[in-house]
Design a protein around this motif. Structure first.
Motif, PDB file in Angstrom:
ATOM      1  N   GLN B 106       0.911  -1.086  -0.314  1.00 43.74           N
ATOM      2  CA  GLN B 106       0.059  -0.011   0.020  1.00 43.74           C
ATOM      3  C   GLN B 106       0.688   1.048   0.326  1.00 43.74           C
ATOM      4  O   GLN B 106       0.512   1.997  -0.818  1.00 43.74           O
ATOM      5  CB  GLN B 106      -0.879   0.108   1.014  1.00 43.74           C
ATOM      6  N   THR B 107       1.901   1.102   1.075  1.00 43.11           N
ATOM      7  CA  THR B 107       2.827   2.123   0.867  1.00 43.11           C
ATOM      8  C   THR B 107       3.403   2.915  -0.472  1.00 43.11           C
ATOM      9  O   THR B 107       3.540   3.257  -0.950  1.00 43.11           O
ATOM     10  CB  THR B 107       4.322   2.600   1.688  1.00 43.11           C
ATOM     11  N   LEU B 108       4.199   1.904  -0.544  1.00 41.59           N
ATOM     12  CA  LEU B 108       4.579   1.265  -2.082  1.00 41.59           C
ATOM     13  C   LEU B 108       3.936   2.334  -3.741  1.00 41.59           C
ATOM     14  O   LEU B 108       3.804   3.338  -4.249  1.00 41.59           O
ATOM     15  CB  LEU B 108       4.809   0.309  -3.150  1.00 41.59           C
ATOM     16  N   ALA B 109       2.669   1.558  -3.747  1.00 39.42           N
ATOM     17  CA  ALA B 109       1.390   2.336  -4.169  1.00 39.42           C
ATOM     18  C   ALA B 109       1.326   3.806  -4.298  1.00 39.42           C
ATOM     19  O   ALA B 109       0.798   3.745  -5.604  1.00 39.42           O
ATOM     20  CB  ALA B 109       0.452   1.724  -3.852  1.00 39.42           C
ATOM     21  N   SER B 110       1.448   4.388  -2.527  1.00 38.60           N
ATOM     22  CA  SER B 110       0.816   5.632  -2.845  1.00 38.60           C
ATOM     23  C   SER B 110       1.764   6.968  -2.998  1.00 38.60           C
ATOM     24  O   SER B 110       2.020   7.589  -3.023  1.00 38.60           O
ATOM     25  CB  SER B 110       0.598   5.682  -1.343  1.00 38.60           C
ATOM     26  N   TRP B 111       3.254   5.695  -3.314  1.00 37.90           N
ATOM     27  CA  TRP B 111       3.712   7.156  -4.163  1.00 37.90           C
ATOM     28  C   TRP B 111       3.749   7.220  -5.256  1.00 37.90           C
ATOM     29  O   TRP B 111       4.494   8.180  -5.479  1.00 37.90           O
ATOM     30  CB  TRP B 111       5.058   6.777  -3.286  1.00 37.90           C
ATOM     31  N   GLN B 112       3.009   6.277  -5.933  1.00 33.76           N
ATOM     32  CA  GLN B 112       2.938   6.613  -7.368  1.00 33.76           C
ATOM     33  C   GLN B 112       4.052   7.230  -8.243  1.00 33.76           C
ATOM     34  O   GLN B 112       4.611   7.750  -8.952  1.00 33.76           O
ATOM     35  CB  GLN B 112       1.851   8.059  -7.156  1.00 33.76           C
ATOM     36  N   LEU B 113       4.757   5.837  -8.487  1.00 36.24           N
ATOM     37  CA  LEU B 113       6.617   6.033  -8.664  1.00 36.24           C
ATOM     38  C   LEU B 113       6.272   6.476 -10.047  1.00 36.24           C
ATOM     39  O   LEU B 113       6.003   5.836 -10.931  1.00 36.24           O
ATOM     40  CB  LEU B 113       7.240   5.230  -8.671  1.00 36.24           C
ATOM     41  N   THR B 114       7.534   7.517 -10.297  1.00 41.45           N
ATOM     42  CA  THR B 114       7.726   8.304 -11.860  1.00 41.45           C
ATOM     43  C   THR B 114       8.902   7.332 -12.590  1.00 41.45           C
ATOM     44  O   THR B 114       9.230   6.822 -11.735  1.00 41.45           O
ATOM     45  CB  THR B 114       7.926   9.502 -12.001  1.00 41.45           C
ATOM     46  N   ASP B 115       8.949   7.181 -13.878  1.00 40.16           N
ATOM     47  CA  ASP B 115      10.048   6.622 -13.770  1.00 40.16           C
ATOM     48  C   ASP B 115      11.252   7.017 -13.857  1.00 40.16           C
ATOM     49  O   ASP B 115      13.275   7.016 -13.263  1.00 40.16           O
ATOM     50  CB  ASP B 115      10.158   6.399 -15.764  1.00 40.16           C
ATOM     51  N   ALA B 116      11.419   8.469 -13.543  1.00 37.40           N
ATOM     52  CA  ALA B 116      12.524   9.540 -12.441  1.00 37.40           C
ATOM     53  C   ALA B 116      12.181   9.292 -11.111  1.00 37.40           C
ATOM     54  O   ALA B 116      13.721   8.941 -10.692  1.00 37.40           O
ATOM     55  CB  ALA B 116      11.934  11.048 -12.853  1.00 37.40           C
ATOM     56  N   ALA B 117      11.412   9.036 -10.472  1.00 35.94           N
ATOM     57  CA  ALA B 117      11.620   9.172  -9.429  1.00 35.94           C
ATOM     58  C   ALA B 117      12.489   7.144  -9.011  1.00 35.94           C
ATOM     59  O   ALA B 117      13.224   6.743  -8.459  1.00 35.94           O
ATOM     60  CB  ALA B 117      10.529   8.215  -8.935  1.00 35.94           C
ATOM     61  N   LEU B 118      12.303   6.041 -10.309  1.00 33.00           N
ATOM     62  CA  LEU B 118      12.754   4.789  -9.834  1.00 33.00           C
ATOM     63  C   LEU B 118      14.475   5.152 -10.412  1.00 33.00           C
ATOM     64  O   LEU B 118      14.866   4.398  -9.912  1.00 33.00           O
ATOM     65  CB  LEU B 118      11.772   4.191 -10.834  1.00 33.00           C
ATOM     66  N   SER B 119      14.979   6.305 -10.508  1.00 29.30           N
ATOM     67  CA  SER B 119      16.296   6.525 -11.026  1.00 29.30           C
ATOM     68  C   SER B 119      17.034   7.177  -9.654  1.00 29.30           C
ATOM     69  O   SER B 119      17.965   7.283 -10.448  1.00 29.30           O
ATOM     70  CB  SER B 119      16.617   7.027 -12.718  1.00 29.30           C
ATOM     71  N   LEU B 120      16.706   7.837  -8.988  1.00 29.73           N
ATOM     72  CA  LEU B 120      17.399   8.305  -7.571  1.00 29.73           C
ATOM     73  C   LEU B 120      18.090   7.022  -7.100  1.00 29.73           C
ATOM     74  O   LEU B 120      17.776   6.004  -7.376  1.00 29.73           O
ATOM     75  CB  LEU B 120      15.921   8.606  -6.629  1.00 29.73           C
ATOM     76  N   GLU B 121      18.850   7.537  -6.618  1.00 30.18           N
ATOM     77  CA  GLU B 121      20.029   6.638  -5.828  1.00 30.18           C
ATOM     78  C   GLU B 121      19.697   6.803  -4.599  1.00 30.18           C
ATOM     79  O   GLU B 121      19.992   8.116  -3.807  1.00 30.18           O
ATOM     80  CB  GLU B 121      20.896   6.530  -6.663  1.00 30.18           C
ATOM     81  N   GLY B 122      20.599   5.281  -4.122  1.00 29.91           N
ATOM     82  CA  GLY B 122      21.118   5.372  -2.426  1.00 29.91           C
ATOM     83  C   GLY B 122      21.992   4.892  -2.050  1.00 29.91           C
ATOM     84  O   GLY B 122      22.710   4.532  -3.852  1.00 29.91           O
ATOM     85  N   GLN B 123      22.507   4.787  -1.355  1.00 30.75           N
ATOM     86  CA  GLN B 123      23.918   4.146  -0.973  1.00 30.75           C
ATOM     87  C   GLN B 123      24.144   3.584  -0.113  1.00 30.75           C
ATOM     88  O   GLN B 123      24.274   2.843   0.802  1.00 30.75           O
ATOM     89  CB  GLN B 123      24.970   4.821  -0.199  1.00 30.75           C
ATOM     90  N   HIS B 124      23.873   1.604  -0.805  1.00 29.69           N
ATOM     91  CA  HIS B 124      24.535   0.504   0.258  1.00 29.69           C
ATOM     92  C   HIS B 124      25.877   0.358   1.016  1.00 29.69           C
ATOM     93  O   HIS B 124      26.264   1.117   0.355  1.00 29.69           O
ATOM     94  CB  HIS B 124      24.461  -0.604  -1.337  1.00 29.69           C
TER      95      HIS B 124
END
Lengths: 173, 173
Positions: B106-124
């Motif tokens: 539900q949380t994931l769906a609520s974000w309505q992720l765009t392609d641009a958002a999916l390309s954002l980065e974090g640090q493992h």
């Protein structure tokens, strides 16, 4: 673990629901994916399991229990599903597998197998003498092996998509 | 296969029912079986998946989406379930996993992720820069890898019971 009829049946009776939970309604991108040429998709695997219900496990058990002069099993056609599943949907195959498995487990229960019966032997066309106990254990392990295969085939589709995590997830390799 | 949010969610939403179908009500001889010392039983795997729902996938996605100064993920405790699952039944763990997964989707769906958002980065902490797209693909592949593991652990219990069929069933080795 030694083979135990109740514990073996506990796995066998769960496999249709497990595959239904994994695959029913899933996009074809998953259910028709393979691991490369001459490897099987989840759709092909379900057809293979159906063929086993019709021609392998129970018919072989019947050959053993009959203890006739010829106890040789008919070889298992590992490619029958490529023709038998033609024109069917995955939903139809999942239903067919569940129906056949339920019927076969009723048959198995009706035999009220004793330890002595489980020790009776038949002749595998390539492996030689095998007991009914080994055949039934193989039915269980064969189910589990194909559940492994279905999940592995799907996981491998994301080999590239997970980027550097390939270092941690051996399943995609 | 490229990562696609709808197709990825289609797998993620099925995992709780898949594990329930495989494991609920199954004798402990199966659900507490392992592949040897320091390997995991199906019971341990479900606890591990619960820990991931609480601390890994969605919290890491939130770190990426926040795009704060520190985008470093907290390391995943791969052994948390050995304490967190104590005193719980497998049925409780299966319920808990299903509840947490449903909430997280539900949380994931609520974000309505765009392609641009999916390309954002974090640090493992070990692997370096990873995208949200890779993280979500890894969530899917991680589920499938543990379904593989559960079925494989169970199959291996019959390594000896299947007799000469070990020659054909590579899953038991």
């Amino acid at each position: 673990m030694d083979f135990n009829l109740d514990n073996g049946i506990a796995v066998l009776e769960r496999t249709p629901a497990t595959l239904r939970s994994m695959l029913h309604g899933l996009p074809a991108a998953w259910t028709e994916a393979t691991e490369g040429p001459d490897t099987w998709s989840p759709f092909v695997v379900v057809g293979h399991l159906i063929h086993g219900e019709r021609t392998d496990w129970i018919p072989r058990a019947e050959i053993i229990l009959a203890q006739g002069a010829n106890r040789q099993f008919t070889p298992y056609d590992r490619f029958a599903q490529f023709t038998e599943s033609q024109g069917k949907t995955l939903a139809q195959l999942l239903d067919e597998f569940a129906r056949l498995r339920a019927r076969n487990l009723q048959t198995l229960a009706s035999w009220q197998l004793t330890d002595a019966a489980l020790s009776l032997e038949g002749q595998h066309p390539a492996l030689g003498a095998v007991t009914l106990r080994q055949l039934l254990a193989c039915w269980v392990a064969h189910d589990l092996g194909h559940i492994v295969q279905v999940a592995r085939v799907m996981a491998k589709q994301y080999r590239d998509a997970i980027g550097p995590w390939t270092a941690y997830l051996s399943v995609v390799k």
